[in-house]
Design an enzyme around this catalytic site. Structure first.
Site, PDB file in Angstrom:
ATOM      1  CG  PHE A 139      47.727  41.027  41.202  1.00 21.16           C
ATOM      2  CD1 PHE A 139      47.525  42.387  41.414  1.00 21.16           C
ATOM      3  CD2 PHE A 139      47.283  40.136  42.161  1.00 21.16           C
ATOM      4  CE1 PHE A 139      46.882  42.848  42.560  1.00 21.16           C
ATOM      5  CE2 PHE A 139      46.635  40.585  43.309  1.00 21.16           C
ATOM      6  CZ  PHE A 139      46.430  41.944  43.507  1.00 21.16           C
ATOM      7  CG  ASP A 224      51.970  34.190  41.990  1.00 23.67           C
ATOM      8  OD1 ASP A 224      51.083  33.343  42.229  1.00 23.67           O
ATOM      9  OD2 ASP A 224      51.816  35.397  42.236  1.00 23.67           O
ATOM     10  CE  LYS A 253      43.601  34.613  42.736  1.00 25.30           C
ATOM     11  NZ  LYS A 253      42.473  35.459  43.049  1.00 25.30           N
TER      12      LYS A 253
HETATM   13  C1  LIG Z   1      48.884  35.314  40.607  1.00 30.28           C
HETATM   14  C2  LIG Z   1      48.392  35.885  41.901  1.00 30.28           C
HETATM   15  N1  LIG Z   1      49.235  35.964  42.944  1.00 30.28           N
HETATM   16  C3  LIG Z   1      48.837  36.458  44.128  1.00 30.28           C
HETATM   17  C4  LIG Z   1      47.560  36.913  44.315  1.00 30.28           C
HETATM   18  C5  LIG Z   1      47.146  37.454  45.654  1.00 30.28           C
HETATM   19  O1  LIG Z   1      46.323  36.549  46.295  1.00 30.28           O
HETATM   20  P1  LIG Z   1      45.465  36.976  47.577  1.00 30.28           P
HETATM   21  O2  LIG Z   1      44.427  37.950  47.103  1.00 30.28           O
HETATM   22  O3  LIG Z   1      44.893  35.687  48.077  1.00 30.28           O
HETATM   23  O4  LIG Z   1      46.417  37.592  48.550  1.00 30.28           O
HETATM   24  C6  LIG Z   1      46.639  36.845  43.261  1.00 30.28           C
HETATM   25  C7  LIG Z   1      45.262  37.328  43.433  1.00 30.28           C
HETATM   26  O5  LIG Z   1      44.541  37.584  42.511  1.00 30.28           O
HETATM   27  C8  LIG Z   1      47.072  36.316  42.016  1.00 30.28           C
HETATM   28  O6  LIG Z   1      46.245  36.231  40.969  1.00 30.28           O
END
Ligand SMILES: Cc1ncc(COP(=O)(O)O)c(C=O)c1O
Length: 397
Positions: A139, A224, A253
């Site tokens: 994700f 990520d 986050k």
């Molecule tokens: C690993 C990871 N990358 C990116 C995102 C996307 O983040 P945002 O919702 O702040 O755009 C998330 C959101 O859950 C995530 O868990």
């Protein structure tokens, strides 16, 4: 303090696009690992705003920094120097293996920026290579490009055709990544542990082998760490745990402990952007960066990652014991304070509803798995309380 002036769910139903099925609770206040609804009911928050509230709700250090900054300077454009963003960059660089930073506002935006940087590098140094290999069940966010990067059909299918240049292969499969890398590849992007995909932990050497493979083929490794970063896994960044240094890393986050911030960082030789290559109106604003700086300094000064390691271990042990009691629990996944309980069938919504009624907030990350991403400041007593609720919910099934 109860604050039930309106039927908020009814009003919401009229006003919003239907993108989320909310739980039937209106939260109005939070402190530490607890929140309260508009009828004054207290909940233990083991969701932490989807892994955002690293220091819990309204942490004094964050509140103090925001209060001071809101009276001093809230926003300017990035045309000017502002101090909080430079201080925050300094702390991030000093405590990571990366050399340069770019601030934005969310995880998706951080990943977009990281991928633009990798494509820029590809254009300059890899003969125009632009493809990025990512994994199934990952994700990476909700923008169109990040939907293409996110290897999950349910997010992709409604928006086909998607931007091209993304290849999704199996997670925890080194051969699949090797096979997907071609002369057109500029980067591989992975979550050290897949969060939204269900808290999937790869084999011990996976990240190391991927890094070796990327180095051999001359492509970049982007980690990520939007969910795993800032102490969540028991080290400031998850890459430390796996003994691998990324070329580019993304954060969001927990970095702001509740305020919206994202960042991507790169090693010097891969930080190839020049003036005008990327930008953001809100990214790095004094208000957000001062809050994030206060949170990050507290996390580092009080060695919160060590506390996460200790409490996470205790939590995981207690979950293992719970597994021995109930045969519908199939597995415990994760580390630190990113943990999931897998079930033998699709009962996570039912469990979530029962926990909510008992005053515990959890997340249904898959139909057959619940996830825990509590604030990093919880202690063993909070874990005991959560386990007591889980046990009584499981017993009554
Ligand atoms: C690993 C990871 N990358 C990116 C995102 C996307 O983040 P945002 O919702 O702040 O755009 C998330 C959101 O859950 C995530 O868990």
């Amino acid at each position: 303090m109860p604050n039930k002036a309106y039927n908020w769910p009814e009003l919401e139903e009229m006003l919003f696009m239907r993108t989320i099925k909310r739980q039937p609770v209106t939260l109005v206040r939070g402190l530490g690992a607890r929140v309260w609804d508009d009828e004054g009911r207290e909940y233990l928050d083991f969701m932490g705003g989807w892994a955002v509230n690293s220091l819990g709700h309204c942490h004094p250090a964050v509140v103090k920094a925001i209060t001071k900054q809101v009276q001093t300077l809230i926003h300017t454009s990035n045309q000017f120097y502002t101090v909080p963003q430079i201080k925050l960059a300094q702390v991030l660089v000093e405590h990571s293996c990366l050399d340069r930073v770019f601030f934005c506002n969310s995880g998706a935006e951080a990943n977009e920026g990281a991928m633009k940087l990798a494509r820029r590098y590809g254009k300059l140094y890899l003969d125009g290579a632009y493809e990025i290999v990512t994994t199934r069940n990952s994700f990476h966010g909700r923008t169109l490009a990040m939907v293409a990067a996110t290897g999950q059909n349910k997010f992709q299918e409604p928006y086909i055709p998607l931007p091209n240049g993304f290849i999704n292969v199996d997670y925890d499969n080194v051969e699949a990544i090797k096979a997907a890398i071609s002369p057109k590849t500029c980067a591989v992007m992975l979550e050290p542990v897949q969060g939204e995909g269900g808290v999937n932990v790869p084999s011990n050497n996976y990240l190391k082998e991927i890094k070796t493979c990327c180095d051999k083929k001359g492509v970049l490794l982007i980690l990520d760490e939007v969910q795993t970063g800032i102490g969540r896994m028991g080290s400031l960044f998850a890459y430390e745990k796996y003994g691998v240094e990324p070329d580019i890393m993304t954060l969001a986050k927990g970095l702001g402990s509740g305020v919206p911030i994202g960042a991507f960082m790169a090693k010097e030789q891969f930080a190839v952007f020049t003036v005008g290559d990327h930008g953001s109106t809100f990214g790095g604003s004094p208000l957000i960066c001062s809050a994030s700086l206060a949170a990050l300094e507290f996390i580092i000064k009080h060695n919160i990652p060590d506390q996460v390691k200790r409490v996470g271990k205790y939590f995981k042990n207690r979950l293992e014991k719970l597994k021995q009691q109930f045969d519908f629990i199939s597995e415990i996944r994760g580390d630190g304070l990113l943990l999931a309980l897998g079930f033998t069938n699709d009962i996570s919504q039912e469990i979530l509803q029962s926990c909510l009624r008992e005053g515990l907030l959890i997340n249904s990350v898959k139909p057959d798995a619940i996830r825990f991403t509590p604030p990093l400041i919880i202690d063993e007593n909070d874990v005991d309380k959560a386990l007591h609720i889980l046990e009584s919910v499981f017993t009554r099934r």
